[in-house]
Design an enzyme around this catalytic site. Structure first.
Site, short mmCIF file in Angstrom:
data_model
loop_
_atom_site.label_atom_id
_atom_site.label_comp_id
_atom_site.label_asym_id
_atom_site.label_seq_id
_atom_site.Cartn_x
_atom_site.Cartn_y
_atom_site.Cartn_z
N CYS A 122 66.07 -65.08 8.17
CA CYS A 122 65.72 -66.30 8.87
C CYS A 122 64.39 -66.91 8.40
CB CYS A 122 65.66 -66.04 10.37
SG CYS A 122 67.21 -65.36 11.03
N HIS A 176 61.74 -71.44 13.31
CA HIS A 176 63.12 -71.03 13.15
C HIS A 176 63.82 -71.13 14.50
CE1 HIS A 176 66.67 -68.67 12.73
NE2 HIS A 176 66.17 -67.61 13.32
N ASN A 223 71.80 -70.79 15.99
CA ASN A 223 70.89 -70.09 15.08
C ASN A 223 71.56 -70.02 13.71
OD1 ASN A 223 69.52 -68.18 13.53
ND2 ASN A 223 69.10 -66.83 15.27
#
Length: 322
Positions: free
Chosen positions: A123, A248, A278
């Site tokens: 990520c 993020h 996500n």
């Protein structure tokens, strides 16, 4: 086309963002559907994730294809052509197979013999890739770089596993980076905590992702904001000078907690994950593009990017918006 492309002005002072592009799959999965799957309500899912909808790629949509479409969009936004691209970096932790996606993206773009690099920092991947591209430009190795975060996370998620199924989505975001007389991408602050690598991993038994959600939440909300503040310090920027905070999009609860800890009181906080999910390395460029589309941030204003996730890895830098 020659194998070695001539370069001009080989040693610029730094790099700058020239344009963003995205690819969002048409498929969606909302919190009501997920709630029904797990015997919960849609409100229960939203209260724990902050997410209303996740974008879901079809079987025909892969990482390389989504990355290519986002890249085309970014090249158009930058006013350049594929021939101007010297380096393509694809940040992804969900590529299907060991060969990566970057060289395929170069071919599909028609970018000639541009260098191709696949990077996996999960990520935090987009922030890592942006730092690598900027350093390559500053060193004179390339003039224009294409930095892409592209993920098909749902291919690695067990639909019956609640902690991961209610969070992850798919998509791609890209940015074109070019030379600048004055640095417009600040120093990266990056690192890792391998002692907690088991918090997010791929199961050897199932081949699917396993995530210790509460442990990741505690780490992200207590250990990552000092990294973001250090990125501001190294860039010579106070948090109050930021126009945007782009973490993020792990979970909107994490995003909001981080915003409070950083104290960027005048900054708009990106919450693109609420309608995308996500998307790991794709989440920051997707959010940057949305901020520009919504005109919430002006050209030349400062944004703080903060990536964090599996590894556990993290990275942050301050950028000037294109």
């Amino acid at each position: 086309m020659p194998l070695i492309r001539a370069q001009a002005d080989l040693v610029p002072a730094g790099g700058r963002l020239l344009g963003f592009g995205v690819y969002r799959p048409a498929g969606t999965l909302d919190s009501e559907e997920l709630g029904q799957r797990f015997g919960k309500s849609g409100d229960w899912v939203r209260s724990r994730t902050g997410m209303r909808v996740r974008r879901i790629a079809s079987e025909a949509e892969d990482v390389a294809g989504m990355a290519t479409e986002a890249a085309k969009d970014a090249i158009r936004a930058s006013g350049l052509s594929a021939d101007d691209v010297d380096l393509v970096i694809v940040a992804s932790c969900s590529v299907d197979g060991p060969s990566g996606a970057a060289a395929t993206v170069v071919r599909q773009l028609g970018a000639g013999y541009a260098a191709a690099l696949d990077l996996n920092a999960a990520c935090a991947g987009f922030c890592y890739a942006l730092a690598v591209a900027t350093d390559a430009i500053r060193a004179g190795s390339v003039r224009h770089a294409l930095v892409i975060g592209a993920e098909k996370m749902t291919a690695w998620v067990d639909p019956a596993d609640l902690p991961t199924a209610i969070v992850f989505g798919d998509g791609a975001g890209a940015a074109v980076v070019g030379p600048s007389d004055e640095p417009a991408i600040g120093p990266v602050v990056w690192g890792s905590d391998g002692s907690n690598a088991d918090h997010i991993h791929i199961s050897a038994d199932t081949g699917m992702m396993v995530m210790a959600g509460q442990a990741v939440f505690r780490w992200a909300t207590t250990e990552v904001h000092p990294v973001a503040l250090e990125a501001c310090r190294r860039a010579g920027v106070a948090p109050t000078e930021l126009a945007a905070l782009v973490p993020h999009q792990a979970n909107i609860r994490i995003v909001d907690a981080m915003a409070r800890s950083i104290g960027a009181e005048h900054a708009v906080v990106a919450r693109d994950g609420a309608c995308t999910g996500n998307t790991s390395a794709a989440s920051i460029p997707l959010a940057l593009h949305q901020l520009t589309e919504d005109r919430e941030v002006k050209s030349g204003e400062l944004a703080l990017l903060v990536g964090f996730g599996a590894g556990l890895s993290y990275a942050a830098q301050v950028v000037r918006m294109p």
